[in-house]
Design an enzyme around this catalytic site. Structure first.
Site, short mmCIF file in Angstrom:
data_model
loop_
_atom_site.label_atom_id
_atom_site.label_comp_id
_atom_site.label_asym_id
_atom_site.label_seq_id
_atom_site.Cartn_x
_atom_site.Cartn_y
_atom_site.Cartn_z
CD GLU A 69 -2.82 1.38 2.35
OE1 GLU A 69 -2.76 0.56 3.28
OE2 GLU A 69 -3.66 2.30 2.31
CE LYS A 73 -6.12 -0.05 1.68
NZ LYS A 73 -6.83 -0.65 2.79
#
Ligand code: 13P
Length: 338
Positions: free
Chosen positions: A174, A216
């Protein structure tokens, strides 16, 4: 299951990921906004109410937990990870130790948590986790993000991802470019390009098998204080374009963060992206606020009214499940509100 099979199940068409991994400090802010005391019991009750709702079976492929939560036993019998698995979703765990001031550029952050990670991963695997999350944070400003921030965070993400695959779990990678600021959508595009490039350079150096990963990312979107009013079509077009150019095609799943978008914006933008998705990426959601905001308000009104809390969560999960297939519409939101 192989890592690729786990990643596919987390991001299966019609499903996405529930990010319920708020640290004790972050959940304190959320509970303060609804006037609920931030106790271990209240955190458990709110979360187990979501994890036992109908939507879990139909629209949620994985749930990201916080260290405290993965070790909790629910008040209805099973442990939290058992409850999630029973509903056919995969338990996951946030393993970073947070974004800390970056020495040399202290207005930016680098995410820490590599020390002792191998040992912690072993423990989480035994508790039932099959995927993990590590979040790097980049802010946009005159001089930011610096190359120091881009490089140090990418290096940490890659070392994390390699350790997680060694432990037979899927790493969610992420790199979050924050929405804060008055920059326009093209600035977000350019910064996200630089950030993604450096991340995939480092992941290659660290021999991470991209098929067993989920990215992400943020969407390509104007800053929250920008006068630039992009519409969902433009956001979708630029987001997909940026991903196609900068994410290797081996990556199995891409699950967006909501990052401060409203629940409806987050559903609408994801839907537009999937309407034009001509890639092999499974593109879906990994929302925290984007899935929980209304349910949290219902919890604030009456913590014992499980029906109302679950109704709010079921609806949001269903709407985002539709968005993951490009089948969401504004009318469906209105019908539910009526
Ligand atoms: P939001 O969807 O609220 O941005 O949270 C997702 C998340 O897990 C950020 O790390």
């Amino acid at each position: 299951m192989t890592l690729e099979e786990i990643a596919k199940k987390m991001c299966a068409k019609g499903k996405g990921i529930l990010a319920a991994d708020e640290s004790t400090g972050t959940i304190a802010k959320r509970f303060k906004s609804i006037n609920v005391e931030n106790t271990e019991k209240n955190r458990l009750v709110f979360r187990q109410t979501l994890f036992s709702s109908e939507a879990m079976k139909n629209y949620i492929g994985g749930v990201i937990l916080f260290d405290e939560t993965i070790k909790q036993k629910t008040t209805i019998g099973p442990t939290v990870p058992e409850l999630i698995s029973k509903n056919n979703a995969i338990p996951g765990i946030k393993v970073d130790k947070g974004a800390k001031p970056l020495a040399g550029s202290p207005d930016e952050t680098v995410t820490e948590g590599l020390d002792g990670l191998r040992e912690r991963l072993k423990e989480y695997y035994e508790l039932g986790a099959r995927f993990t999350k590590w979040r790097a944070v980049y802010k946009i400003g005159n001089k930011f993000p610096s190359s120091q921030s881009i490089k140090s965070n990418a290096h940490a993400l890659a070392r994390y991802a390699a350790l997680v695959q060694e432990a037979k779990m899927v790493p969610i990678v992420e790199p979050e470019v924050l929405m804060d600021g008055s920059h326009d959508i093209d600035k977000c595009y350019q910064v996200t390009t630089n950030v993604l490039n450096e991340c995939y350079n480092e992941l290659a150096i660290h021999k991470v098998d991209l098929k067993g990963t989920v990215l992400k990312p943020n969407m390509i979107i104007p800053g929250s204080d920008s006068k630039d009013k992009s519409n969902a079509e433009e956001i979708a077009k630029k987001t997909l374009d940026c991903l196609k150019k900068n994410v290797p095609s081996e990556v199995t799943g891409i699950a967006f963060l909501s990052g401060g978008q409203s629940e409806i914006e987050a559903s609408k933008n994801l839907n537009e992206i999937n309407k034009i998705n001509d890639t092999n990426f499974l593109i879906t959601f990994s929302y925290g606020r984007g899935l929980q905001a209304t349910a949290l308000k219902a919890f604030g009104k009456d913590q014992n009214n499980q029906n109302n809390i679950q109704k709010a969560f079921d609806h949001r999960a269903k709407m985002n499940g539709l968005s993951s297939k490009g089948k969401w519409s504004e009318n469906l939101e209105k019908e539910a509100a009526a």
